[in-house]
Design a protein around this motif. Structure first.
Motif, PDB file in Angstrom:
ATOM      1  N   MET A   1       1.225  -1.214  -0.101  1.00 26.40           N
ATOM      2  CA  MET A   1       0.164  -0.058   0.195  1.00 26.40           C
ATOM      3  C   MET A   1       0.743   1.165  -0.247  1.00 26.40           C
ATOM      4  N   SER A   2       0.483   2.137  -0.525  1.00 25.38           N
ATOM      5  CA  SER A   2       1.386   3.431  -0.894  1.00 25.38           C
ATOM      6  C   SER A   2       0.423   4.933  -0.770  1.00 25.38           C
ATOM      7  N   ILE A   3       0.859   5.725  -0.161  1.00 24.90           N
ATOM      8  CA  ILE A   3      -0.217   7.058  -0.177  1.00 24.90           C
ATOM      9  C   ILE A   3      -0.052   8.094  -1.309  1.00 24.90           C
ATOM     10  N   ILE A   4      -0.072   8.757  -1.926  1.00 22.66           N
ATOM     11  CA  ILE A   4       0.613   9.263  -3.013  1.00 22.66           C
ATOM     12  C   ILE A   4       0.156  10.681  -2.873  1.00 22.66           C
ATOM     13  N   ASN A   5       0.290  12.434  -2.925  1.00 26.96           N
ATOM     14  CA  ASN A   5      -0.723  12.933  -3.011  1.00 26.96           C
ATOM     15  C   ASN A   5      -1.424  13.273  -4.233  1.00 26.96           C
ATOM     16  N   VAL A   6      -2.323  13.946  -4.609  1.00 25.31           N
ATOM     17  CA  VAL A   6      -2.679  13.715  -5.823  1.00 25.31           C
ATOM     18  C   VAL A   6      -2.083  14.494  -6.611  1.00 25.31           C
ATOM     19  N   THR A   7      -1.443  15.522  -6.215  1.00 29.42           N
ATOM     20  CA  THR A   7      -0.720  17.241  -7.504  1.00 29.42           C
ATOM     21  C   THR A   7       0.700  15.967  -7.852  1.00 29.42           C
ATOM     22  N   ASP A   8       1.191  15.147  -7.230  1.00 28.03           N
ATOM     23  CA  ASP A   8       2.585  14.290  -7.705  1.00 28.03           C
ATOM     24  C   ASP A   8       2.291  13.036  -8.422  1.00 28.03           C
ATOM     25  N   ALA A   9       0.804  12.650  -8.230  1.00 26.97           N
ATOM     26  CA  ALA A   9       0.239  11.234  -8.930  1.00 26.97           C
ATOM     27  C   ALA A   9      -0.232  11.549 -10.005  1.00 26.97           C
ATOM     28  N   ARG A  10      -0.462  13.235 -10.173  1.00 24.26           N
ATOM     29  CA  ARG A  10      -1.163  13.695 -11.007  1.00 24.26           C
ATOM     30  C   ARG A  10       0.351  13.301 -12.146  1.00 24.26           C
ATOM     31  N   SER A  11       1.636  14.000 -12.447  1.00 24.34           N
ATOM     32  CA  SER A  11       2.288  14.355 -12.594  1.00 24.34           C
ATOM     33  C   SER A  11       3.621  13.367 -12.740  1.00 24.34           C
ATOM     34  N   ARG A  12       2.683  11.807 -11.854  1.00 26.27           N
ATOM     35  CA  ARG A  12       3.465  10.282 -12.610  1.00 26.27           C
ATOM     36  C   ARG A  12       3.058   9.391 -12.983  1.00 26.27           C
ATOM     37  N   LEU A  13       1.724  10.163 -13.452  1.00 23.85           N
ATOM     38  CA  LEU A  13       0.917   8.825 -13.432  1.00 23.85           C
ATOM     39  C   LEU A  13       1.122   7.927 -14.089  1.00 23.85           C
ATOM     40  N   PRO A  14       1.386   7.779 -15.197  1.00 19.55           N
ATOM     41  CA  PRO A  14       2.656   6.409 -15.637  1.00 19.55           C
ATOM     42  C   PRO A  14       3.108   5.553 -14.594  1.00 19.55           C
ATOM     43  N   GLN A  21      -0.249  -2.353 -10.157  1.00 23.11           N
ATOM     44  CA  GLN A  21      -0.687  -3.629 -10.569  1.00 23.11           C
ATOM     45  C   GLN A  21      -0.225  -4.481  -9.592  1.00 23.11           C
ATOM     46  N   GLY A  22       0.907  -4.434  -9.066  1.00 23.87           N
ATOM     47  CA  GLY A  22       0.702  -4.696  -7.435  1.00 23.87           C
ATOM     48  C   GLY A  22       0.309  -4.883  -6.501  1.00 23.87           C
ATOM     49  N   GLU A  23      -0.011  -3.398  -6.189  1.00 18.26           N
ATOM     50  CA  GLU A  23      -1.103  -3.713  -4.702  1.00 18.26           C
ATOM     51  C   GLU A  23      -1.464  -1.473  -5.129  1.00 18.26           C
ATOM     52  N   ALA A  24      -2.536  -1.274  -4.222  1.00 14.72           N
ATOM     53  CA  ALA A  24      -3.127  -0.787  -4.555  1.00 14.72           C
ATOM     54  C   ALA A  24      -2.206   0.614  -3.539  1.00 14.72           C
ATOM     55  N   VAL A  25      -2.529   1.761  -4.305  1.00 14.97           N
ATOM     56  CA  VAL A  25      -2.232   3.549  -4.149  1.00 14.97           C
ATOM     57  C   VAL A  25      -3.672   4.120  -4.161  1.00 14.97           C
ATOM     58  N   PHE A  26      -2.931   5.005  -2.524  1.00 13.26           N
ATOM     59  CA  PHE A  26      -4.090   5.635  -2.245  1.00 13.26           C
ATOM     60  C   PHE A  26      -3.673   7.175  -2.929  1.00 13.26           C
ATOM     61  N   LEU A  27      -4.456   8.025  -2.953  1.00 15.59           N
ATOM     62  CA  LEU A  27      -4.214   9.249  -3.454  1.00 15.59           C
ATOM     63  C   LEU A  27      -5.067   9.774  -2.441  1.00 15.59           C
ATOM     64  N   ARG A  29      -5.312  13.506  -0.859  1.00 15.59           N
ATOM     65  CA  ARG A  29      -5.414  15.741  -1.232  1.00 15.59           C
ATOM     66  C   ARG A  29      -5.610  16.308   0.343  1.00 15.59           C
ATOM     67  N   ARG A  30      -4.653  16.816   1.034  1.00 16.26           N
ATOM     68  CA  ARG A  30      -4.577  18.110   2.037  1.00 16.26           C
ATOM     69  C   ARG A  30      -4.118  16.968   3.160  1.00 16.26           C
ATOM     70  N   GLY A  31      -4.142  16.139   3.145  1.00 16.25           N
ATOM     71  CA  GLY A  31      -4.363  15.074   4.139  1.00 16.25           C
ATOM     72  C   GLY A  31      -4.842  14.166   4.299  1.00 16.25           C
ATOM     73  N   THR A  32      -6.608  13.816   3.129  1.00 21.29           N
ATOM     74  CA  THR A  32      -7.413  13.199   3.403  1.00 21.29           C
ATOM     75  C   THR A  32      -7.020  12.139   2.262  1.00 21.29           C
ATOM     76  N   LEU A  33      -7.846  10.936   2.594  1.00 20.46           N
ATOM     77  CA  LEU A  33      -7.548  10.233   1.191  1.00 20.46           C
ATOM     78  C   LEU A  33      -8.767  10.411   0.131  1.00 20.46           C
ATOM     79  N   GLN A  34      -8.574  10.506  -1.170  1.00 22.55           N
ATOM     80  CA  GLN A  34      -9.502  10.538  -1.720  1.00 22.55           C
ATOM     81  C   GLN A  34      -9.539   9.256  -2.939  1.00 22.55           C
ATOM     82  N   ALA A  35      -8.807   9.111  -3.214  1.00 24.44           N
ATOM     83  CA  ALA A  35      -8.670   7.619  -3.981  1.00 24.44           C
ATOM     84  C   ALA A  35      -8.467   6.710  -3.711  1.00 24.44           C
ATOM     85  N   VAL A  36      -8.212   5.709  -4.682  1.00 20.91           N
ATOM     86  CA  VAL A  36      -7.552   3.966  -4.396  1.00 20.91           C
ATOM     87  C   VAL A  36      -7.463   3.904  -6.000  1.00 20.91           C
ATOM     88  N   VAL A  37      -6.140   3.728  -6.291  1.00 19.87           N
ATOM     89  CA  VAL A  37      -5.824   3.437  -7.896  1.00 19.87           C
ATOM     90  C   VAL A  37      -5.692   1.960  -7.345  1.00 19.87           C
TER      91      VAL A  37
END
Length: 82
Positions: A1-14, A21-27, A29-37
């Motif tokens: 499980m990883s937690i990534i800031n939405v802004t960072d995720a946007r710039s590193r989407l690939p 593909q191997g683990e859930a990635v939590f997105l 924003r401002r310290g609150t979980l917003q989504a899971v990839v």
């Protein structure tokens, strides 16, 4: 499980997609979980597990119902299985 800031995720989407593909990635924003990839395969497994759990709950609820039981032969006949 990883937690990534939405802004960072946007710039590193690939990279985020590859990591998912191997683990859930939590997105986050401002310290609150917003989504899971998650990968499509993991999503399908999770959805199947949820549907199975719902089926078990419905089965348990039906067993708890009061009333007359319908004989299995009658059920098969009603469904046209005989």
């Amino acid at each position: 499980m990883s937690i990534i800031n939405v802004t960072d995720a946007r710039s590193r989407l690939p990279e985020v997609i590859e990591q998912a593909q191997g683990e859930a990635v939590f997105l986050e924003r401002r310290g609150t979980l917003q989504a899971v990839v998650v990968s499509p395969a993991r999503y399908e497994r999770m959805l199947a597990a949820l549907e199975d759990a719902e089926d078990v709950a419905a089965f348990d609820a039906s067993l708890a119902e009061e009333g007359v039981n319908i004989p299995w032969d009658q059920v098969k006949a009603d469904l046209g299985w005989t």
